[in-house]
Design a protein around this motif. Structure first.
Motif, PDB file in Angstrom:
ATOM      1  N   GLU A 133      19.694   0.329  -7.800  1.00  0.00           N
ATOM      2  CA  GLU A 133      21.002   0.671  -7.890  1.00  0.00           C
ATOM      3  C   GLU A 133      21.690   0.576  -6.559  1.00  0.00           C
ATOM      4  O   GLU A 133      22.787   0.593  -6.105  1.00  0.00           O
ATOM      5  N   GLY A 134      20.983   0.193  -5.710  1.00  0.00           N
ATOM      6  CA  GLY A 134      21.121   0.153  -4.126  1.00  0.00           C
ATOM      7  C   GLY A 134      20.632   1.504  -3.219  1.00  0.00           C
ATOM      8  O   GLY A 134      20.199   2.360  -4.224  1.00  0.00           O
ATOM      9  N   PRO A 135      20.817   1.130  -2.079  1.00  0.00           N
ATOM     10  CA  PRO A 135      20.165   2.512  -1.199  1.00  0.00           C
ATOM     11  C   PRO A 135      21.190   3.667  -1.140  1.00  0.00           C
ATOM     12  O   PRO A 135      22.285   3.466  -1.407  1.00  0.00           O
ATOM     13  N   LEU A 136      20.400   4.722  -1.408  1.00  0.00           N
ATOM     14  CA  LEU A 136      21.137   6.165  -1.259  1.00  0.00           C
ATOM     15  C   LEU A 136      22.006   6.363  -2.572  1.00  0.00           C
ATOM     16  O   LEU A 136      22.813   7.260  -2.326  1.00  0.00           O
ATOM     17  N   TYR A 137      21.679   5.675  -3.616  1.00  0.00           N
ATOM     18  CA  TYR A 137      22.418   6.077  -4.960  1.00  0.00           C
ATOM     19  C   TYR A 137      21.999   7.275  -5.418  1.00  0.00           C
ATOM     20  O   TYR A 137      20.651   7.629  -5.315  1.00  0.00           O
ATOM     21  N   VAL A 138      22.755   8.247  -6.037  1.00  0.00           N
ATOM     22  CA  VAL A 138      22.436   9.450  -6.652  1.00  0.00           C
ATOM     23  C   VAL A 138      23.200   9.327  -7.939  1.00  0.00           C
ATOM     24  O   VAL A 138      24.557   9.162  -8.050  1.00  0.00           O
ATOM     25  N   ALA A 139      22.572   9.476  -9.012  1.00  0.00           N
ATOM     26  CA  ALA A 139      23.191   9.644 -10.343  1.00  0.00           C
ATOM     27  C   ALA A 139      23.984  11.009 -10.422  1.00  0.00           C
ATOM     28  O   ALA A 139      23.596  11.963  -9.943  1.00  0.00           O
ATOM     29  N   GLY A 140      24.998  11.007 -11.613  1.00  0.00           N
ATOM     30  CA  GLY A 140      25.544  12.175 -11.844  1.00  0.00           C
ATOM     31  C   GLY A 140      26.915  12.716 -11.027  1.00  0.00           C
ATOM     32  O   GLY A 140      27.317  13.631 -11.106  1.00  0.00           O
ATOM     33  N   ALA A 141      27.518  11.367 -10.172  1.00  0.00           N
ATOM     34  CA  ALA A 141      28.646  11.833  -9.617  1.00  0.00           C
ATOM     35  C   ALA A 141      29.654  12.258 -10.341  1.00  0.00           C
ATOM     36  O   ALA A 141      29.914  11.858 -11.587  1.00  0.00           O
ATOM     37  N   PRO A 142      30.718  13.171  -9.989  1.00  0.00           N
ATOM     38  CA  PRO A 142      31.834  13.445 -10.597  1.00  0.00           C
ATOM     39  C   PRO A 142      32.552  12.149 -11.313  1.00  0.00           C
ATOM     40  O   PRO A 142      32.761  11.311 -10.513  1.00  0.00           O
ATOM     41  N   GLU A 143      33.208  12.425 -12.378  1.00  0.00           N
ATOM     42  CA  GLU A 143      33.806  11.164 -13.148  1.00  0.00           C
ATOM     43  C   GLU A 143      35.209  11.634 -13.082  1.00  0.00           C
ATOM     44  O   GLU A 143      35.916  12.674 -13.004  1.00  0.00           O
ATOM     45  N   ALA A 144      36.093  10.255 -12.968  1.00  0.00           N
ATOM     46  CA  ALA A 144      37.495  10.259 -13.077  1.00  0.00           C
ATOM     47  C   ALA A 144      37.997   9.118 -13.684  1.00  0.00           C
ATOM     48  O   ALA A 144      37.189   8.219 -13.947  1.00  0.00           O
ATOM     49  N   ASP A 145      39.267   9.182 -14.242  1.00  0.00           N
ATOM     50  CA  ASP A 145      39.806   8.104 -14.901  1.00  0.00           C
ATOM     51  C   ASP A 145      40.819   7.311 -13.839  1.00  0.00           C
ATOM     52  O   ASP A 145      41.928   7.875 -13.490  1.00  0.00           O
ATOM     53  N   GLY A 146      40.423   6.164 -13.536  1.00  0.00           N
ATOM     54  CA  GLY A 146      41.561   5.329 -12.753  1.00  0.00           C
ATOM     55  C   GLY A 146      41.712   5.740 -11.454  1.00  0.00           C
ATOM     56  O   GLY A 146      42.033   4.596 -10.571  1.00  0.00           O
ATOM     57  N   PHE A 147      41.421   6.718 -11.046  1.00  0.00           N
ATOM     58  CA  PHE A 147      41.837   7.165  -9.355  1.00  0.00           C
ATOM     59  C   PHE A 147      40.876   8.409  -9.018  1.00  0.00           C
ATOM     60  O   PHE A 147      40.702   9.256  -9.973  1.00  0.00           O
ATOM     61  N   ALA A 148      40.592   8.382  -7.902  1.00  0.00           N
ATOM     62  CA  ALA A 148      39.890   9.603  -7.477  1.00  0.00           C
ATOM     63  C   ALA A 148      39.689   9.844  -5.814  1.00  0.00           C
ATOM     64  O   ALA A 148      39.820   8.775  -5.138  1.00  0.00           O
ATOM     65  N   ARG A 149      40.064  10.900  -5.627  1.00  0.00           N
ATOM     66  CA  ARG A 149      39.461  11.353  -4.005  1.00  0.00           C
ATOM     67  C   ARG A 149      38.206  11.626  -3.965  1.00  0.00           C
ATOM     68  O   ARG A 149      37.582  12.263  -4.781  1.00  0.00           O
ATOM     69  N   LEU A 150      37.347  10.914  -3.198  1.00  0.00           N
ATOM     70  CA  LEU A 150      36.271  11.010  -3.076  1.00  0.00           C
ATOM     71  C   LEU A 150      35.520  11.938  -2.100  1.00  0.00           C
ATOM     72  O   LEU A 150      34.344  12.419  -2.323  1.00  0.00           O
ATOM     73  N   ASP A 151      36.293  12.510  -1.192  1.00  0.00           N
ATOM     74  CA  ASP A 151      35.660  13.581   0.082  1.00  0.00           C
ATOM     75  C   ASP A 151      35.895  14.911  -0.709  1.00  0.00           C
ATOM     76  O   ASP A 151      36.620  15.198  -1.647  1.00  0.00           O
ATOM     77  N   ASP A 152      35.368  15.706  -0.042  1.00  0.00           N
ATOM     78  CA  ASP A 152      35.315  17.165  -0.167  1.00  0.00           C
ATOM     79  C   ASP A 152      36.540  18.036   0.607  1.00  0.00           C
ATOM     80  O   ASP A 152      36.605  19.289   0.403  1.00  0.00           O
ATOM     81  N   GLU A 153      37.317  17.347   0.991  1.00  0.00           N
ATOM     82  CA  GLU A 153      38.551  17.559   1.761  1.00  0.00           C
ATOM     83  C   GLU A 153      38.170  18.294   3.122  1.00  0.00           C
ATOM     84  O   GLU A 153      38.981  18.942   3.764  1.00  0.00           O
ATOM     85  N   ALA A 154      36.902  18.430   3.418  1.00  0.00           N
ATOM     86  CA  ALA A 154      36.494  19.000   4.734  1.00  0.00           C
ATOM     87  C   ALA A 154      35.640  17.992   5.539  1.00  0.00           C
ATOM     88  O   ALA A 154      35.166  18.025   6.574  1.00  0.00           O
ATOM     89  N   THR A 155      35.815  16.536   5.112  1.00  0.00           N
ATOM     90  CA  THR A 155      35.117  15.671   5.772  1.00  0.00           C
ATOM     91  C   THR A 155      35.913  15.192   6.914  1.00  0.00           C
ATOM     92  O   THR A 155      37.223  14.751   6.874  1.00  0.00           O
ATOM     93  N   ASP A 156      35.300  14.998   8.071  1.00  0.00           N
ATOM     94  CA  ASP A 156      36.229  14.338   9.329  1.00  0.00           C
ATOM     95  C   ASP A 156      36.265  12.882   9.109  1.00  0.00           C
ATOM     96  O   ASP A 156      35.595  12.286   8.332  1.00  0.00           O
ATOM     97  N   GLY A 157      37.220  12.277   9.886  1.00  0.00           N
ATOM     98  CA  GLY A 157      37.201  11.118   9.977  1.00  0.00           C
ATOM     99  C   GLY A 157      38.942  10.346   9.328  1.00  0.00           C
ATOM    100  O   GLY A 157      39.523  11.255   8.981  1.00  0.00           O
ATOM    101  N   GLU A 158      38.981   9.128   9.406  1.00  0.00           N
ATOM    102  CA  GLU A 158      40.265   8.519   8.938  1.00  0.00           C
ATOM    103  C   GLU A 158      40.331   8.381   7.247  1.00  0.00           C
ATOM    104  O   GLU A 158      38.947   8.229   7.129  1.00  0.00           O
TER     105      GLU A 158
END
Length: 84
Positions: free
Chosen positions: A7-32
């Motif tokens: 699966e690649g390094p640092l893969y974790v099963a069970g991520a939240p699912e979305a259809d077509g589009f998703a915001r990936l961060d928890d809205e508290a993540t620093d950075g651009e």
């Protein structure tokens, strides 16, 4: 180093699912904000609706959720099903 897996390094099963589009961060993540776009197509170039795309990314400090205790669970991890 990180051991390689199918699966690649640092893969974790069970991520939240979305259809077509998703915001990936928890809205508290620093950075651009980074925008990822893409298409899943068959060998003839026809778009494939309903393809499962799993995405995981490091935060601005290079850490991955589940392996970095400062991040929330599944931060920057999503399973996105493609639309048409």
């Amino acid at each position: 180093g990180t051991p390689r897996t199918i699966e690649g390094p640092l893969y974790v099963a069970g991520a939240p699912e979305a259809d077509g589009f998703a915001r990936l961060d928890d809205e508290a993540t620093d950075g651009e904000t980074m925008w990822l776009t893409g298409q899943v197509r068959d060998v003839d170039g026809t778009p494939i609706a309903g393809a499962k795309v799993e995405i995981w990314h490091a935060n601005s400090q290079g850490g991955y959720s589940f392996f970095d205790p400062s991040q929330s669970e599944y931060n920057l991890r999503r399973t996105i099903y493609t639309d048409s």
